[in-house]
Design a protein around this motif. Structure first.
Motif, short mmCIF file in Angstrom:
data_model
loop_
_atom_site.label_atom_id
_atom_site.label_comp_id
_atom_site.label_asym_id
_atom_site.label_seq_id
_atom_site.Cartn_x
_atom_site.Cartn_y
_atom_site.Cartn_z
N PRO A 50 42.30 37.38 44.10
CA PRO A 50 43.18 36.66 43.17
C PRO A 50 42.90 36.97 41.70
N CYS A 51 41.64 37.18 41.35
CA CYS A 51 41.29 37.45 39.97
C CYS A 51 41.79 38.82 39.51
N THR A 52 41.49 39.88 40.29
CA THR A 52 41.91 41.23 39.88
C THR A 52 43.43 41.38 39.94
N ILE A 53 44.07 40.72 40.91
CA ILE A 53 45.52 40.77 41.00
C ILE A 53 46.16 40.15 39.76
N GLN A 54 45.60 39.06 39.30
CA GLN A 54 46.11 38.41 38.09
C GLN A 54 45.86 39.28 36.86
N HIS A 55 44.68 39.90 36.79
CA HIS A 55 44.38 40.80 35.68
C HIS A 55 45.38 41.96 35.64
N HIS B 65 48.42 42.01 36.84
CA HIS B 65 49.72 41.47 36.44
C HIS B 65 49.77 41.28 34.92
N ASP B 66 48.72 40.70 34.36
CA ASP B 66 48.68 40.47 32.91
C ASP B 66 48.69 41.78 32.13
N GLN C 61 52.22 43.23 32.19
CA GLN C 61 53.10 42.46 31.31
C GLN C 61 52.84 42.79 29.85
N GLY D 24 48.71 45.18 42.37
CA GLY D 24 47.47 44.42 42.33
C GLY D 24 46.80 44.30 43.69
N TRP E 251 37.51 43.41 32.99
CA TRP E 251 37.85 42.58 34.16
C TRP E 251 36.56 42.20 34.89
#
Length: 283
Positions: free
Chosen positions: A100-105, A107-108, A111, A129, A283
């Protein structure tokens, strides 16, 4: 090699090979196949219509002819695998990093970049991700035999890997954006995150060293890959770029069509010069 059956003077060998190589081994209008058969006196059978076919059958009334054709085909396959353009790497040794952490990184990061995209950048060139991984070595495995050997090689290392890592987790930090096109970041095709192992020791390096040595010994690495590659996590690759909807219709020659089918259509580079300066990723 199969021995001749009683009353039939026929020798036969089977060469493990994926169908994607068939067209290159057969040649345009069958010229390469015909030349091989004339040079060796063996019959070479490709079942190009069967997408499940994973082998080439070689037959002749003499053992020497079969062995000669087999050796020549193996040499041709090695030449194709060594090419940087004809066949891409289709497998790799890696450590999965998706959480969840790397996937969010990821995505950010996407963006932020697409808020002011540099020349050549679009959404399709970013890594997914959920597919993030740390690459240890790249492989070209274009036969069932090579894939089976790779599986057995990995299995044989189970005890050594367990001894190296023990019960302690391997933790890494992804810090800093870079490109393999260091001399001209304005024509970048791959952007990656640098990798640092967290904690004492160099277990990650030793793991990579162990794997590369074993796969080298098994004959599964190309000569240029018989070394420790730079540890990296790919976040952008122009190879992922979606083609324009009318790409196929724009192919004006048979050569263009073959290039598109092979996946080596002209890759549009990214001007990553400003991106490398601005993105201080950690990250």
């Amino acid at each position: 090699m199969q021995q001749p059956e009683q009353g039939l003077e026929v020798f036969e060998m089977t060469l493990s090979c994926d169908t994607i190589l068939f067209s290159h081994l057969i040649g345009q209008n069958g010229v390469a196949k015909e030349s091989l058969e004339q040079a060796t006196g063996a019959q070479v059978l490709f079942d190009a219509l069967d997408v499940q076919a994973k082998s080439i059958i070689i037959r002749s009334s003499t053992r020497h002819a079969v062995e000669q054709a087999y050796d020549k085909l193996q040499a041709l396959m090695k030449s194709l695998l060594s090419s940087r353009r004809i066949l891409d790497y289709n497998y790799f040794l890696s450590l999965p990093l998706a959480n969840p952490c790397t996937i969010q990184h990821m995505h950010d990061f996407q963006q932020a970049v697409m808020a002011n995209p540099p020349e050549g950048m679009d959404d399709s060139v970013f890594s997914k991700g959920q597919h993030l991984h740390l690459t240890l070595s790249m492989l070209k495995l274009y036969s069932e035999e090579s894939r089976s050997k790779a599986r057995l090689t990995l299995q044989s290392l189970s005890a050594s890997i367990h001894q190296l890592l023990g019960n302690q987790p391997l933790v890494v930090r992804l810090k800093g954006l870079a490109t393999f096109q260091e001399l001209d970041p304005r024509s970048a095709h791959v952007l990656y995150m640098k990798v640092q192992e967290v904690g004492k020791g160099d277990r990650l390096f030793q793991l990579q060293k162990l794997l590369v040595a074993a796969f080298r010994e098994a004959g599964l690495l190309l000569p240029r890959d018989n070394r420790l590659n730079k540890l990296h996590v790919t976040v952008v690759n122009t190879k992922y770029r979606r083609s324009p909807p009318d790409t196929a219709s724009c192919a004006s020659t048979a050569s263009d069509v073959r290039s598109q089918e092979r996946g080596d259509r002209a890759r549009i580079p990214i001007d990553a010069s400003s991106l490398l300066k601005q993105q201080k990723l950690n990250w």
